[in-house]
Scaffold this motif. Structure first.
Motif, PDB file in Angstrom:
ATOM      1  N   GLN A 137       0.596  -1.205  -0.160  1.00  0.00           N
ATOM      2  CA  GLN A 137       0.069  -0.063   0.107  1.00  0.00           C
ATOM      3  C   GLN A 137       1.006   1.313   0.002  1.00  0.00           C
ATOM      4  O   GLN A 137       1.947   1.356   0.818  1.00  0.00           O
ATOM      5  CB  GLN A 137      -0.865   0.078   1.273  1.00  0.00           C
ATOM      6  N   VAL A 177      -5.946   8.466  -2.744  1.00  0.00           N
ATOM      7  CA  VAL A 177      -6.100   7.108  -2.680  1.00  0.00           C
ATOM      8  C   VAL A 177      -7.376   6.705  -2.956  1.00  0.00           C
ATOM      9  O   VAL A 177      -8.539   7.202  -2.297  1.00  0.00           O
ATOM     10  CB  VAL A 177      -5.537   6.517  -1.576  1.00  0.00           C
ATOM     11  N   ASP A 178      -7.798   5.718  -4.042  1.00  0.00           N
ATOM     12  CA  ASP A 178      -9.119   5.371  -4.350  1.00  0.00           C
ATOM     13  C   ASP A 178      -9.234   4.012  -4.582  1.00  0.00           C
ATOM     14  O   ASP A 178      -8.999   3.392  -5.783  1.00  0.00           O
ATOM     15  CB  ASP A 178      -9.856   6.247  -5.558  1.00  0.00           C
ATOM     16  N   GLY A 179      -9.475   3.216  -3.650  1.00  0.00           N
ATOM     17  CA  GLY A 179      -9.222   1.792  -3.750  1.00  0.00           C
ATOM     18  C   GLY A 179      -7.904   1.332  -4.007  1.00  0.00           C
ATOM     19  O   GLY A 179      -7.041   1.688  -3.256  1.00  0.00           O
ATOM     20  N   GLU A 180      -7.580   0.547  -5.130  1.00  0.00           N
ATOM     21  CA  GLU A 180      -6.456   0.172  -5.674  1.00  0.00           C
ATOM     22  C   GLU A 180      -5.711   1.187  -6.483  1.00  0.00           C
ATOM     23  O   GLU A 180      -4.631   0.966  -6.970  1.00  0.00           O
ATOM     24  CB  GLU A 180      -6.564  -1.102  -6.039  1.00  0.00           C
ATOM     25  N   SER A 181      -6.291   2.354  -6.623  1.00  0.00           N
ATOM     26  CA  SER A 181      -5.589   3.537  -7.463  1.00  0.00           C
ATOM     27  C   SER A 181      -4.802   4.653  -6.907  1.00  0.00           C
ATOM     28  O   SER A 181      -5.471   4.840  -5.637  1.00  0.00           O
ATOM     29  CB  SER A 181      -6.771   3.894  -8.405  1.00  0.00           C
ATOM     30  N   ARG A 182      -4.036   5.156  -7.089  1.00  0.00           N
ATOM     31  CA  ARG A 182      -3.208   6.254  -6.496  1.00  0.00           C
ATOM     32  C   ARG A 182      -3.099   7.322  -7.524  1.00  0.00           C
ATOM     33  O   ARG A 182      -2.892   7.144  -8.547  1.00  0.00           O
ATOM     34  CB  ARG A 182      -1.872   5.847  -6.160  1.00  0.00           C
ATOM     35  N   SER A 236      -2.382   2.003 -10.813  1.00  0.00           N
ATOM     36  CA  SER A 236      -2.682   1.226  -9.902  1.00  0.00           C
ATOM     37  C   SER A 236      -1.674   0.985  -8.836  1.00  0.00           C
ATOM     38  O   SER A 236      -0.485   1.141  -9.203  1.00  0.00           O
ATOM     39  CB  SER A 236      -2.565  -0.285 -10.669  1.00  0.00           C
ATOM     40  N   THR A 254      -3.287   8.795 -12.593  1.00  0.00           N
ATOM     41  CA  THR A 254      -3.956   7.752 -11.607  1.00  0.00           C
ATOM     42  C   THR A 254      -3.217   6.448 -12.133  1.00  0.00           C
ATOM     43  O   THR A 254      -3.356   6.065 -13.411  1.00  0.00           O
ATOM     44  CB  THR A 254      -5.275   7.939 -11.902  1.00  0.00           C
TER      45      THR A 254
END
Length: 72
Positions: free
Chosen positions: A2, A25-30, A42, A40
């Motif tokens: 993470q 941070v949005d779920g598994e996206s950065r 992964s 953006t």
């Protein structure tokens, strides 16, 4: 692995972006402000920045803030 907001990172597959700092941070996206792009990405395609890459990003951000003001 993470990479939370504020973390210094680099892309695992290419250095075309340069190193960067995680903006969000949005779920598994950065959302990352790389020194050459904002993108953006992964989280699995990022790695922690090396010490020299972190120094590079910090200097780049400092220079932009001095030149343009605001938060970079």
């Amino acid at each position: 692995m993470q990479h939370g907001e504020g973390a210094f990172v680099a892309h695992t597959g290419t250095d075309v972006y340069g190193p960067g700092k995680v903006l969000g941070v949005d779920g598994e996206s950065r959302r990352v402000r790389f020194v050459y792009f904002v993108a953006t990405i992964s989280a699995r395609d990022l790695r922690p920045a090396s010490a020299s890459e972190e120094v590079w990003v910090r200097a780049w951000l400092r220079e932009r803030a001095q030149r343009y003001g605001g938060q970079w």
